[in-house]
Design an enzyme around this catalytic site. Structure first.
Site, PDB file in Angstrom:
ATOM      1  N   GLY A  46       0.961  -1.365   0.089  1.00  0.00           N
ATOM      2  CA  GLY A  46       0.029  -0.200  -0.077  1.00  0.00           C
ATOM      3  C   GLY A  46       0.859   1.392   0.064  1.00  0.00           C
ATOM      4  O   GLY A  46       0.590   2.339  -0.612  1.00  0.00           O
ATOM      5  N   CYS A  64       0.794   1.861  12.398  1.00  0.00           N
ATOM      6  CA  CYS A  64       2.055   2.606  11.912  1.00  0.00           C
ATOM      7  C   CYS A  64       2.191   3.717  12.991  1.00  0.00           C
ATOM      8  O   CYS A  64       3.247   4.336  12.869  1.00  0.00           O
ATOM      9  CB  CYS A  64       1.550   3.433  10.402  1.00  0.00           C
ATOM     10  SG  CYS A  64       1.290   2.256   9.317  1.00  0.00           S
TER      11      CYS A  64
END
Length: 387
Positions: free
Chosen positions: A69, A325
């Protein structure tokens, strides 16, 4: 073990790993080589491309393989900026995008591009009218995620597509990393969408795999130049075994998709109905149809998110703070910040994220553990005022 962190990554399926092993063994050649071994590998590569294209109702020449991604988002955004720089330097995105988009936009700003970040309401949704108002003569790209990775809000992609019908020169990119296999294919295949990003490890494929859909009538510049692979748009020797495994994983994901989505929504509802009963719980992911079936984000007032995560870990239940993240950085959720959630509540947020292999029994085990932990955390929570 109960694994409720599927939005961070999913476990590769045995059948997918079996495909990886067999292709590694029997199709090990470089697809760019001229000899028979290379030709055999290329045939496998093109077969995977054709299968993926068919599964998302695209043409094989519109599928380009990436490492995931982050690369896909970077490629579409920067590739558009490079390709369309002579026509404008204005880009539009939302204030709740994944860091792969937000940080790419920040980098483009440092290179002289201008970016408009659309606001969201208290539920985490943009207003298509704000998109219409933000468009300028020099706008070259609009990038909007399909499903927010932190709270699961499904952005009004098709309504935004209708806005962009009047501006055919603008590239329209959708980050669908959290949307694939969640019942959203009709929206994702809106004919106005030009580019879509997908990540393999979000649907039980090996890590380091992904692909983008790029409409064949649109053009972007390559980020990786070299040997000319992927129609000279993404150079580098293709990882044929992993790509074939990704195609297998996508086929398995989209088989009986409606039933899988219903199952995940039922599990989410089971947890939602339980935790909503507690006074110090604030829920950010609603049970309404415009929220994804697999993401439930909520906070326990007074208890930091990482504390809750580690407490559940003691019960062998694995969840996350709002985003993998940012979880290790201990930073406040960017989505909740954009929703104007108070900082002391936002830092208490956690995310439960499901896949088609989770069960209602696991939800019940989560709820039982939640009850124990809520009682344990009671001294940390705000106490009710007394008259």
């Amino acid at each position: 073990m109960i694994y409720f962190d599927n939005s961070a990554t999913t476990k590769a399926l045995p059948a997918v790993l079996d495909t990886y092993r067999k292709v590694s063994e029997y199709f090990f050649g470089n697809p760019s080589s001229l000899h028979a071994v290379g030709t055999k590998a290329d045939e496998m590569l093109q077969s995977a491309r054709k299968q993926i294209a068919g599964l998302i109702r695209a043409e094989p020449e519109e599928i380009f393989f990436t490492s995931g991604g982050t690369e896909g988002d970077n490629w579409v955004l920067k590739g558009t900026a490079i390709e369309k720089r002579p026509f404008g330097r204005h880009l539009i995105t939302t204030s709740v995008e994944h860091p792969a988009v937000i940080n790419t936009m920040k980098q483009l700003e440092s290179l002289g591009f201008e970016v408009t970040y659309l606001p969201v309401d208290h539920r985490g949704f943009i207003d298509p009218e704000d998109l219409w108002a933000a468009i300028r003569e020099d706008t070259i790209l609009v990038s909007i995620m399909a499903v927010n990775n932190e709270i699961g809000a499904e952005q009004p992609i098709q309504a935004c597509a209708r806005v962009l019908d009047d501006f055919p020169a603008i590239h329209f990119h959708v980050d669908a990393v959290q949307a694939i296999g969640k019942g959203l294919m009709p929206a994702l295949r809106d004919p106005r969408i030009d580019f879509i990003t997908f990540s393999g490890h979000k649907f039980h494929a090996p890590r380091g795999t992904g692909f983008i859909y790029a409409k064949k009538t649109r053009h972007i510049a390559p980020l990786l130049t070299g040997g000319g692979q992927e129609s000279n748009l993404r150079s580098g020797t293709e990882n044929t075994p992993a790509i074939a495994a990704m195609a297998k994983a996508l086929r398995l994901l989209l088989t009986d998709e409606d039933q899988k989505v219903a199952k995940q929504r039922a599990i989410k509802q089971r947890i939602y109905d339980h935790v909503r009963q507690f006074d110090n719980v604030v829920i950010f992911s609603q049970e309404t149809p415009d929220f994804a079936p697999h993401i439930l984000c909520f906070a326990i007032k007074g208890v930091r998110g990482e504390t809750i995560v580690h407490a559940f870990e003691q019960h062998e239940i694995y969840i996350s703070t709002t985003s993998a993240c940012s979880s290790k950085k201990g930073t406040e959720s960017s989505t909740l910040q954009a929703m104007h959630i108070q900082s002391n509540v936002a830092t208490s947020a956690i995310r439960v994220s499901l896949d088609e292999y989770n069960t209602l029994a696991e939800a019940d085990a989560f709820n039982a553990a939640f009850d124990q932990l809520y009682a344990k955390f009671a001294p940390l929570m705000p106490q009710p005022a007394h008259n």
